[in-house]
Scaffold this motif. Structure first.
Motif, PDB file in Angstrom:
ATOM      1  N   LEU A 138       0.887  -1.223   0.019  1.00  0.00           N
ATOM      2  CA  LEU A 138       0.054  -0.328   0.052  1.00  0.00           C
ATOM      3  C   LEU A 138       0.966   1.144   0.033  1.00  0.00           C
ATOM      4  N   ASN A 139       2.067   1.235   0.181  1.00  0.00           N
ATOM      5  CA  ASN A 139       3.098   2.268   0.319  1.00  0.00           C
ATOM      6  C   ASN A 139       3.318   2.610  -1.294  1.00  0.00           C
ATOM      7  N   PHE A 140       2.969   1.733  -2.097  1.00  0.00           N
ATOM      8  CA  PHE A 140       3.323   2.080  -3.596  1.00  0.00           C
ATOM      9  C   PHE A 140       1.890   2.801  -4.257  1.00  0.00           C
ATOM     10  N   SER A 141       1.969   3.582  -5.353  1.00  0.00           N
ATOM     11  CA  SER A 141       1.072   4.309  -6.061  1.00  0.00           C
ATOM     12  C   SER A 141       0.170   2.822  -6.526  1.00  0.00           C
ATOM     13  N   GLN A 142      -1.072   3.252  -7.215  1.00  0.00           N
ATOM     14  CA  GLN A 142      -1.694   2.170  -7.873  1.00  0.00           C
ATOM     15  C   GLN A 142      -0.898   1.499  -8.874  1.00  0.00           C
TER      16      GLN A 142
ATOM     17  N   ASP B 134       2.295   1.788  -9.385  1.00  0.00           N
ATOM     18  CA  ASP B 134       3.307   0.693  -8.990  1.00  0.00           C
ATOM     19  C   ASP B 134       2.753  -0.558  -8.502  1.00  0.00           C
ATOM     20  N   GLN B 135       1.530  -0.553  -8.114  1.00  0.00           N
ATOM     21  CA  GLN B 135       1.224  -1.737  -7.310  1.00  0.00           C
ATOM     22  C   GLN B 135       0.902  -2.656  -8.742  1.00  0.00           C
ATOM     23  N   LYS B 136       0.539  -2.226  -9.682  1.00  0.00           N
ATOM     24  CA  LYS B 136       0.003  -2.762 -10.984  1.00  0.00           C
ATOM     25  C   LYS B 136       1.227  -3.383 -11.548  1.00  0.00           C
ATOM     26  N   ALA B 137       2.133  -2.709 -11.688  1.00  0.00           N
ATOM     27  CA  ALA B 137       3.662  -2.983 -12.200  1.00  0.00           C
ATOM     28  C   ALA B 137       4.202  -4.069 -10.989  1.00  0.00           C
ATOM     29  N   PHE B 138       4.316  -3.961  -9.987  1.00  0.00           N
ATOM     30  CA  PHE B 138       4.567  -4.996  -9.122  1.00  0.00           C
ATOM     31  C   PHE B 138       4.036  -6.257  -9.193  1.00  0.00           C
ATOM     32  N   ALA B 139       2.791  -6.463  -9.390  1.00  0.00           N
ATOM     33  CA  ALA B 139       1.866  -7.389  -9.636  1.00  0.00           C
ATOM     34  C   ALA B 139       2.320  -8.069 -10.872  1.00  0.00           C
ATOM     35  N   LEU B 140       2.460  -7.498 -12.083  1.00  0.00           N
ATOM     36  CA  LEU B 140       2.812  -7.634 -13.415  1.00  0.00           C
ATOM     37  C   LEU B 140       4.178  -8.379 -13.536  1.00  0.00           C
ATOM     38  N   HIS B 141       5.213  -7.813 -12.982  1.00  0.00           N
ATOM     39  CA  HIS B 141       6.570  -7.952 -13.115  1.00  0.00           C
ATOM     40  C   HIS B 141       7.306  -8.806 -12.239  1.00  0.00           C
ATOM     41  N   ILE B 142       6.665  -8.852 -10.926  1.00  0.00           N
ATOM     42  CA  ILE B 142       7.342  -9.542  -9.772  1.00  0.00           C
ATOM     43  C   ILE B 142       6.171 -10.729  -9.141  1.00  0.00           C
TER      44      ILE B 142
END
Length: 222
Positions: free
Chosen positions: A169-173, A175-183
Motif C-alpha cells: 500500500l506504500n506504492f501508488s496504484q 506501481d502496485q500494478k507493475a509489481f503485480a505484473l513483473h514480480i
C-alpha cells in the motif's frame, strides 16, 4: 425467523450483479464440475419478488456459465432491508473456510456500502468470518481493500502471500500494478521475501526518483 417458499425459478430472472455476495471471486472449478454432473443440489436463497441472491452465488455463477435454464430456490417471505440481506448472506457461510480476500470483500462492503459501525464489525462480523474480535484485525483487512485488483487477484490465487501485503500500500496504484505484473506474477514469494523485496524496491525507487516500471526496465532486476 422469516419463512421460505420453495420455487423453481428461471435463471434469467436472477439479477447477476452479485449485490449481496461476500465472495471476492465466484469462479470454482470443482463446484462447476459438480453442477455440470449433478445439477444444483441445494437451493439458492433469494429475496422476495426481486430474486436477489442472498446465498448460493457460486452455484448461480456455475449454472449461468453452463447455460442452465432453471434453478431451485428458497424465497424469503419477509421483506429485508439491504443491511439485513447482507448480514444474512454472511451468516449463510458461517463456519466455512473463508478465503482471505473473501474476508476483505465482506468487511469492506459491510463498512463502506452498508455503513456497519466499526464496533459491530469487531464484535459480530469478525467472529462470523473466523477471526478474533480485535480492532487491529478489522483495520488490517479494511486497509487491504485499497490494493490494486491485480494484487488482490494474485493473493486470492495464492501467488502472493496475504501476510505482508499491506506493505504494498506504500506504492501508488500504478506501481502496485507493475509489481503485480513483473514480480508477483513471476515469483512465488514467501511473506518474508515479499517484505524484503517490497522494501528494497521502494528504497530504490526513492533513491533513483523513478517508478517500478522504469526501474525494472533500466536495471533488469526481474
Amino acid at each position: 425467523m422469516a419463512g421460505y417458499a420453495f420455487q423453481i425459478i428461471p435463471i434469467k430472472k436472477f439479477p447477476s450483479d452479485g449485490h449481496f455476495s461476500c465472495r471476492y471471486d465466484l469462479e470454482d472449478s470443482a463446484l462447476s464440475q459438480s453442477v455440470k454432473k449433478w445439477g444444483v443440489l441445494f437451493p439458492l436463497i433469494v429475496t422476495r419478488k426481486s430474486y436477489q441472491l442472498i446465498a448460493g452465488h457460486k452455484r448461480f455463477y456455475a449454472s449461468l456459465k453452463l447455460g442452465q435454464d432453471l434453478l431451485p430456490a428458497l424465497e424469503i417471505q419477509k421483506v429485508l432491508s439491504e443491511g439485513e440481506a447482507f448480514i444474512f448472506s454472511a451468516l449463510s457461510n458461517w463456519n466455512q473456510n473463508w478465503a482471505e480476500m473473501d474476508r476483505v470483500t465482506t468487511l469492506s462492503k459491510a463498512k463502506n456500502q452498508y455503513q456497519v459501525p466499526s464496533e459491530e464489525l469487531v464484535e459480530f462480523w469478525l467472529p462470523a468470518l473466523g477471526l478474533p474480535s480485535e480492532r487491529h484485525f478489522l483495520d488490517s483487512y479494511l486497509q487491504l481493500a485499497a490494493l490494486h485488483e491485480d494484487l488482490k487477484h494474485l493473493i486470492h490465487h495464492q501467488r502472493l502471500p496475504f501476510r505482508g501485503a499491506s506493505l504494498l500500500l506504500n506504492f501508488s496504484q500504478d506501481d502496485q500494478k507493475a509489481f503485480a505484473l513483473h514480480i508477483g506474477a513471476k515469483l512465488k514469494l514467501t511473506s518474508n521475501q515479499l517484505l524484503k523485496i517490497a522494501e528494497w524496491i521502494k528504497d530504490l525507487c526513492v533513491l533513483k526518483k523513478t517508478n517500478i516500471e522504469k526501474l525494472l526496465a533500466e536495471t533488469n532486476l526481474v
